[in-house]
Design a protein around this motif. Structure first.
Motif, mmCIF file in Angstrom:
data_model
loop_
_atom_site.group_PDB
_atom_site.id
_atom_site.type_symbol
_atom_site.label_atom_id
_atom_site.label_comp_id
_atom_site.label_asym_id
_atom_site.label_seq_id
_atom_site.Cartn_x
_atom_site.Cartn_y
_atom_site.Cartn_z
ATOM 1 N N TYR A 1 0.837 -1.208 0.000
ATOM 2 C CA TYR A 1 0.000 0.000 0.000
ATOM 3 C C TYR A 1 0.869 1.254 0.000
ATOM 4 O O TYR A 1 0.682 2.167 -0.825
ATOM 5 N N TRP A 2 1.830 1.313 0.922
ATOM 6 C CA TRP A 2 2.670 2.509 1.014
ATOM 7 C C TRP A 2 3.610 2.620 -0.182
ATOM 8 O O TRP A 2 3.847 3.727 -0.689
ATOM 9 N N GLU A 3 4.141 1.515 -0.663
ATOM 10 C CA GLU A 3 5.071 1.558 -1.794
ATOM 11 C C GLU A 3 4.384 2.001 -3.084
ATOM 12 O O GLU A 3 5.030 2.555 -3.974
ATOM 13 N N THR A 4 3.088 1.740 -3.193
ATOM 14 C CA THR A 4 2.359 2.074 -4.419
ATOM 15 C C THR A 4 1.445 3.289 -4.243
ATOM 16 O O THR A 4 0.587 3.549 -5.096
ATOM 17 N N ASP A 5 1.626 4.031 -3.147
ATOM 18 C CA ASP A 5 0.821 5.225 -2.878
ATOM 19 C C ASP A 5 -0.676 4.928 -2.919
ATOM 20 O O ASP A 5 -1.474 5.704 -3.468
ATOM 21 N N GLY A 6 -1.062 3.787 -2.347
ATOM 22 C CA GLY A 6 -2.469 3.453 -2.228
ATOM 23 C C GLY A 6 -3.072 2.732 -3.413
ATOM 24 O O GLY A 6 -4.281 2.464 -3.426
ATOM 25 N N ALA A 7 -2.259 2.377 -4.412
ATOM 26 C CA ALA A 7 -2.794 1.639 -5.562
ATOM 27 C C ALA A 7 -3.216 0.224 -5.167
ATOM 28 O O ALA A 7 -4.068 -0.378 -5.826
ATOM 29 N N ALA B 1 -14.372 -4.985 -15.140
ATOM 30 C CA ALA B 1 -13.432 -5.973 -14.611
ATOM 31 C C ALA B 1 -13.368 -5.908 -13.096
ATOM 32 O O ALA B 1 -13.713 -4.900 -12.467
ATOM 33 N N HIS B 2 -12.886 -7.012 -12.501
ATOM 34 C CA HIS B 2 -12.952 -7.162 -11.045
ATOM 35 C C HIS B 2 -11.920 -6.342 -10.289
ATOM 36 O O HIS B 2 -12.060 -6.146 -9.081
ATOM 37 N N THR B 3 -10.867 -5.854 -10.956
ATOM 38 C CA THR B 3 -9.872 -5.037 -10.261
ATOM 39 C C THR B 3 -10.401 -3.612 -10.145
ATOM 40 O O THR B 3 -10.580 -2.922 -11.150
ATOM 41 N N ILE B 4 -10.657 -3.170 -8.923
ATOM 42 C CA ILE B 4 -11.204 -1.842 -8.672
ATOM 43 C C ILE B 4 -10.086 -0.905 -8.227
ATOM 44 O O ILE B 4 -9.252 -1.269 -7.389
ATOM 45 N N HIS B 5 -10.058 0.286 -8.786
ATOM 46 C CA HIS B 5 -9.051 1.273 -8.402
ATOM 47 C C HIS B 5 -9.424 1.845 -7.038
ATOM 48 O O HIS B 5 -10.477 2.475 -6.894
ATOM 49 N N PRO B 6 -8.590 1.661 -6.022
ATOM 50 C CA PRO B 6 -8.957 2.113 -4.662
ATOM 51 C C PRO B 6 -9.130 3.624 -4.550
ATOM 52 O O PRO B 6 -9.860 4.098 -3.681
ATOM 53 N N LEU B 7 -8.467 4.385 -5.417
ATOM 54 C CA LEU B 7 -8.502 5.841 -5.299
ATOM 55 C C LEU B 7 -9.647 6.477 -6.076
ATOM 56 O O LEU B 7 -10.145 7.538 -5.692
ATOM 57 N N THR B 8 -10.079 5.841 -7.163
ATOM 58 C CA THR B 8 -11.193 6.391 -7.946
ATOM 59 C C THR B 8 -12.519 5.709 -7.616
ATOM 60 O O THR B 8 -13.585 6.295 -7.784
ATOM 61 N N GLY B 9 -12.443 4.439 -7.203
ATOM 62 C CA GLY B 9 -13.650 3.683 -6.916
ATOM 63 C C GLY B 9 -14.245 2.968 -8.111
ATOM 64 O O GLY B 9 -15.282 2.305 -7.992
ATOM 65 N N TYR B 10 -13.603 3.083 -9.265
ATOM 66 C CA TYR B 10 -14.116 2.473 -10.493
ATOM 67 C C TYR B 10 -13.214 1.318 -10.938
ATOM 68 O O TYR B 10 -12.021 1.283 -10.595
#
Length: 337
Positions: A101-107, A255-264
């Motif tokens: 989480y920290w290495e990818t800035d929340g990705a 697709a099933h991978t959701i972007h944690p920062l955008t919500g989409y």
């Protein structure tokens, strides 16, 4: 003279017993397959005994701790707000997920369960949330809003929920591998739902050959083609892609991978991300993260992390491109080798 003769027979008996014991303990190959976590597993190892029952127990530990679909799991009870107690597996996953989480800035974020459910990829019945619904759920997402205090999970916001689906299979692979190594197994291959960890050689005394799928939309996995084959004698490989778990609505793919920062659902250029690491849990998490970051950032993250190697398959100007890190190139073999 009688005593000497008795001693001779006693010595002969002991030597014979040692010989028979050695024969009984000669290593043999074990090949076992089954179903777990809603997918399939395949384990091959060489040992002097069949320890399949113990390996099954290790896999079931993950279900009891981290399954969204097991109502009595540690994670399910936390998500329902019934408990803040964790177990060793939850804490192990939390720490690895927090690192990525920290290495990818929340990705990468395993607090994404509310959004995953809203888009129809969790245990719930929701699908196609509107922007207001997404905005309301995004405030519940973010590993920076939670921490472990000894064996308790402390969240700053009420209603946070956890989804370990992007890391739990990798942990299951690692637990099986660690169990095999505790029993002294020197050669094994563990695969759960496409996530793999190996050690030593296969039964032909050659490196294990592990394939990376070509990313083609095929939810039923009926027509699998390999993009490349790797030879491996140690380490783990995990692949993430949006070509298996998705649905179509009015001609659009979700697709099933959701972007944690955008919500989409993610809309990056990456079709498939494969990560090689020492642990399958880490490889699993980073592979998911790279689906969110996109190809260029994923390349930089792999190159600056000495513990990672990777293969990215992505689109560029309408063409399919493949990028392989330098360390992984040495493991690529032709199908004829």
């Amino acid at each position: 003279m009688r005593n000497r003769k008795s001693g001779f027979f006693y010595l002969a008996f002991c030597l014979c017993s040692v010989f028979l014991t050695a024969c009984a303990r000669e290593a043999f190959n074990v090949d076992v397959r089954g179903e777990i976590y809603g997918t399939y597993y395949h384990i091959k190892y060489c040992h002097t005994e069949d320890i399949t029952r113990e390996l099954s127990h290790e896999m079931k530990r993950v279900d009891a701790s981290l399954s969204l679909f097991n109502p009595s799991s540690v994670l399910s009870r936390i998500n329902r707000g019934e408990s803040d107690d964790t177990d060793t597996l939850f804490r192990r996953v939390f720490r690895q997920a927090q690192k990525v989480y920290w290495e990818t800035d929340g990705a990468y974020d395993i607090t994404i369960a509310p959004l995953v459910n809203a888009w129809g990829f969790g245990p719930g019945k929701e699908r196609l949330p509107d922007s207001a619904r997404i905005d309301s759920l995004r405030r519940l997402v973010g590993m920076s809003k939670a921490q472990l205090q000894e064996e308790k999970l402390v969240c700053r916001i009420s209603g946070m929920q956890w989804d370990a689906g992007s890391i739990a299979k990798g942990l299951g692979v690692d637990l099986v591998a660690e169990c095999l190594e505790r029993h002294g197994v020197q050669s094994y291959m563990v695969e759960i739902g496409g996530e793999v960890r190996v050690k030593g050689m296969n039964d032909r005394r050659k490196p294990w050959r592990i394939g990376i799928d070509r990313p083609e939309d095929d939810p039923a996995a009926q027509s699998r083609e390999l993009q490349m084959i790797l030879k491996m004698t140690e380490g783990a490989l995990a692949t993430s892609g949006n070509y298996r778990n998705f649905y179509l609505h009015e001609g659009r793919k979700y697709a099933h991978t959701i972007h944690p920062l955008t919500g989409y659902p993610v809309q990056t250029d990456i079709l498939s991300a494969s990560v090689y690491a020492s642990s399958c849990m880490a490889a699993d998490a980073y592979a998911t993260a790279f689906m969110v970051t996109g190809a260029e950032r994923a390349k930089r993250l792999i190159e600056k992390n000495p513990g990672l190697e990777g293969c990215l398959i992505y689109e560029e100007n309408g063409s399919l491109k493949t990028w392989i890190s330098e360390g992984l190139k040495a493991k690529v073999v032709s199908p004829d080798e």
